[in-house]
Design an enzyme around this catalytic site. Structure first.
Site, PDB file in Angstrom:
ATOM      1  N   LYS A  58      65.597  85.525  -1.770  1.00 43.68           N
ATOM      2  CA  LYS A  58      66.373  85.029  -0.620  1.00 43.68           C
ATOM      3  C   LYS A  58      66.338  86.035   0.510  1.00 43.68           C
ATOM      4  O   LYS A  58      66.444  87.240   0.260  1.00 43.68           O
ATOM      5  CB  LYS A  58      67.842  84.861  -1.021  1.00 43.68           C
TER       6      LYS A  58
ATOM      7  N   CYS B 218      72.251  67.280 -15.470  1.00 40.85           N
ATOM      8  CA  CYS B 218      73.347  67.406 -14.488  1.00 40.85           C
ATOM      9  C   CYS B 218      74.210  66.147 -14.558  1.00 40.85           C
ATOM     10  O   CYS B 218      73.745  65.089 -14.994  1.00 40.85           O
ATOM     11  CB  CYS B 218      72.795  67.508 -13.071  1.00 40.85           C
TER      12      CYS B 218
ATOM     13  N   ARG C  57      65.215  71.899  -7.842  1.00 40.13           N
ATOM     14  CA  ARG C  57      64.606  71.868  -9.187  1.00 40.13           C
ATOM     15  C   ARG C  57      64.406  70.425  -9.633  1.00 40.13           C
ATOM     16  O   ARG C  57      64.437  70.119 -10.823  1.00 40.13           O
ATOM     17  CB  ARG C  57      65.482  72.625 -10.195  1.00 40.13           C
TER      18      ARG C  57
ATOM     19  N   ARG D 235      69.617  91.383 -12.124  1.00 42.32           N
ATOM     20  CA  ARG D 235      70.214  90.105 -12.541  1.00 42.32           C
ATOM     21  C   ARG D 235      69.142  89.126 -13.009  1.00 42.32           C
ATOM     22  O   ARG D 235      67.995  89.212 -12.569  1.00 42.32           O
ATOM     23  CB  ARG D 235      71.055  89.506 -11.415  1.00 42.32           C
TER      24      ARG D 235
ATOM     25  N   ARG E 111      64.010  87.718 -11.240  1.00 39.96           N
ATOM     26  CA  ARG E 111      63.395  87.909  -9.924  1.00 39.96           C
ATOM     27  C   ARG E 111      63.828  89.241  -9.302  1.00 39.96           C
ATOM     28  O   ARG E 111      63.056  89.916  -8.655  1.00 39.96           O
ATOM     29  CB  ARG E 111      63.838  86.748  -9.022  1.00 39.96           C
ATOM     30  N   TYR E 112      65.092  89.567  -9.454  1.00 43.39           N
ATOM     31  CA  TYR E 112      65.653  90.802  -8.898  1.00 43.39           C
ATOM     32  C   TYR E 112      65.957  91.750 -10.055  1.00 43.39           C
ATOM     33  O   TYR E 112      66.287  91.295 -11.158  1.00 43.39           O
ATOM     34  CB  TYR E 112      66.954  90.506  -8.153  1.00 43.39           C
TER      35      TYR E 112
ATOM     36  N   ASP F  63      65.279  73.768   0.739  1.00 43.66           N
ATOM     37  CA  ASP F  63      64.014  74.220   0.150  1.00 43.66           C
ATOM     38  C   ASP F  63      62.933  73.149   0.317  1.00 43.66           C
ATOM     39  O   ASP F  63      63.231  71.978   0.521  1.00 43.66           O
ATOM     40  CB  ASP F  63      64.220  74.510  -1.341  1.00 43.66           C
TER      41      ASP F  63
ATOM     42  N   ASP G 297      65.210  80.697   0.729  1.00 44.91           N
ATOM     43  CA  ASP G 297      64.441  81.172  -0.423  1.00 44.91           C
ATOM     44  C   ASP G 297      62.969  81.135  -0.040  1.00 44.91           C
ATOM     45  O   ASP G 297      62.426  80.056   0.261  1.00 44.91           O
ATOM     46  CB  ASP G 297      64.699  80.269  -1.632  1.00 44.91           C
TER      47      ASP G 297
ATOM     48  N   CYS H 105      71.217  65.344  -7.234  1.00 39.28           N
ATOM     49  CA  CYS H 105      71.217  65.451  -5.781  1.00 39.28           C
ATOM     50  C   CYS H 105      69.803  65.127  -5.284  1.00 39.28           C
ATOM     51  O   CYS H 105      68.824  65.622  -5.854  1.00 39.28           O
ATOM     52  CB  CYS H 105      71.610  66.869  -5.373  1.00 39.28           C
TER      53      CYS H 105
ATOM     54  N   CYS I 293      67.488  68.158  -4.527  1.00 35.61           N
ATOM     55  CA  CYS I 293      67.494  69.261  -5.503  1.00 35.61           C
ATOM     56  C   CYS I 293      66.191  70.057  -5.493  1.00 35.61           C
ATOM     57  O   CYS I 293      65.107  69.497  -5.563  1.00 35.61           O
ATOM     58  CB  CYS I 293      67.720  68.688  -6.900  1.00 35.61           C
TER      59      CYS I 293
HETATM   60  S1  SF4 Z   1      71.253  70.592  -6.975  1.00 33.97           S
HETATM   61 FE1  SF4 Z   1      69.906  70.011  -8.701  1.00 33.97          FE
HETATM   62  S2  SF4 Z   1      70.553  71.305 -10.384  1.00 33.97           S
HETATM   63 FE2  SF4 Z   1      72.230  71.325  -8.894  1.00 33.97          FE
HETATM   64  S3  SF4 Z   1      73.594  69.633  -9.512  1.00 33.97           S
HETATM   65 FE3  SF4 Z   1      72.209  68.809  -7.977  1.00 33.97          FE
HETATM   66  S4  SF4 Z   1      70.538  67.921  -9.216  1.00 33.97           S
HETATM   67 FE4  SF4 Z   1      71.637  69.340 -10.572  1.00 33.97          FE
END
Ligand code: SF4
Length: 348
Positions: A315, A101, A110, A92, A88-89, A271, A308, A105, A108
């Site tokens: 960002k 994972c 993603r 990096r 994206r940048y 997000d 974001d 979460c 999340c």
């Molecule tokens: S935010 Fe998403 S990618 Fe990061 S640990 Fe939690 S579930 Fe996994």
């Protein structure tokens, strides 16, 4: 160590009420669930709004999808030239090694890509192609390992990837984003820590922590193993309604991070991930929290509050802003101090 992965297990251990089991099963069909027993043990069962439960125990509100929410909220796909890379940048890239994972979460960004139902991670051939891409772009100064959680991989696999990156001259920095020190602190072993260190490059670890209670004695010990090995630690925190959107909680979290030798780096505005509106705050709340930190807790404890921009535009820091122009005199600016008092200052 047991990890709860189904609505039935969460019910059996009292984290989901029996009458909500069926609804939670629907959520678990849509979005991955994993709650390690050690993290579950931090939940106060007498608090219906427990901040640890809000982050990790699935909620029926996740089935409420809003029109503004996006499958790929930060626009990874728009900047992915080869599988596993997000560029994206200019200087990096992200290198996404795995979609797995230790904990999932509920907010999340993603969430549509992570979890056991999705592709397990980069195949050896895809990893080679991703490394070839990095090799062929001398402008890439930093590689950010993300996912999923890269530290879920074995020390052997991590060591191999780090060695491959070490062999690329123009890559100087490897940054690893992880929740493992909080989710499975005992997995951050001395062997794993050694695997992250490579000769001639600087390794940084960005630890994802959202509530001071996550920094248990075991989590602090895991961070200490990384810091003692000479790996600089940064934090990223997601601003979450009912978790850390109160000034005292945010202040306590930032101080606890610094005590663990973790420099607060980013406070992310939530997000627009699908089914997460119950966890998002408005921007004004985030700016007020940042004002609450400035001047009241040490400068070491100040993260940058960022958002974001959807579509992959990157960002942006979103304040608050302490400088404006003096309305009736172009030669003067107005600077606000941490008490909200405004002062004149010459523009040049
Ligand atoms: S935010 Fe998403 S990618 Fe990061 S640990 Fe939690 S579930 Fe996994």
């Amino acid at each position: 160590m047991t990890t709860f992965r189904t609505a039935t297990q969460l019910c059996e251990h009292g984290y989901v009420a029996p009458e909500r089991r069926q609804a939670i099963e629907k959520v678990a069909t849509r979005y991955a669930v994993a709650l390690p027993e050690s993290l579950a043990g931090l939940i106060d069962g007498n608090d219906p709004d427990d901040p640890i439960a809000r982050q990790f125990v699935p909620d029926v509100a996740e089935l409420d999808h809003r029109p503004e929410e996006l499958v790929d909220p930060i626009g990874d796909d728009a900047h992915s030239p080869v599988e596993g890379i997000v560029h994206r940048y200019p200087d990096r890239v992200l290198l996404k090694l795995t979609h797995i994972c230790a904990v999932y979460c509920r907010f999340c960004f993603r969430r549509e890509m992570v979890g056991p139902g999705r592709a397990a991670g980069l195949s050896p051939r895809a990893l080679t192609a991703a490394l070839d891409y990095i090799h062929s772009r001398p402008e890439i100064w930093e590689v950010i390992l993300t996912g999923g959680d890269p530290l879920i991989l074995s020390p052997r696999r991590l060591r191999a990837v780090m060695k491959d990156l070490a062999a690329i001259d123009h890559v100087k920095i490897v940054r690893i984003h992880t929740r493992m020190p909080v989710a499975e602190p005992n997995q951050v072993t001395a062997d794993l820590v050694r695997a992250l260190k490579i000769k001639g490059k600087a390794t940084y670890v960005a630890v994802h922590v959202n509530h001071p209670r996550e920094l248990t004695a075991d989590a602090r010990a895991a961070c200490a193993r990384l810091a003692d090995a000479g790996i600089p630690l940064l934090s990223q925190t997601v601003l979450l309604a009912g978790v850390n959107d109160a000034p005292d909680v945010m202040g306590e979290l930032m101080r606890a991070l610094v005590e663990c030798r973790i420099k607060p780096y980013y406070l992310h505005h939530g997000d627009l991930a699908p089914g997460t509106s119950h966890l998002r705050t408005d921007i004004a709340t985030g700016q007020e929290l940042m004002r609450g930190l400035r001047g009241r807790v040490s400068g070491l404890c100040q993260p940058t509050y960022v958002l974001d921009i959807p579509g992959g535009h990157g960002k942006s820091p979103i304040g608050p802003n302490y400088v404006t122009r003096w309305e009736s005199d172009e030669t003067l600016a107005v600077v606000e101090d941490f008490n909200g008092v405004r002062h004149r200052y010459p523009v040049r």
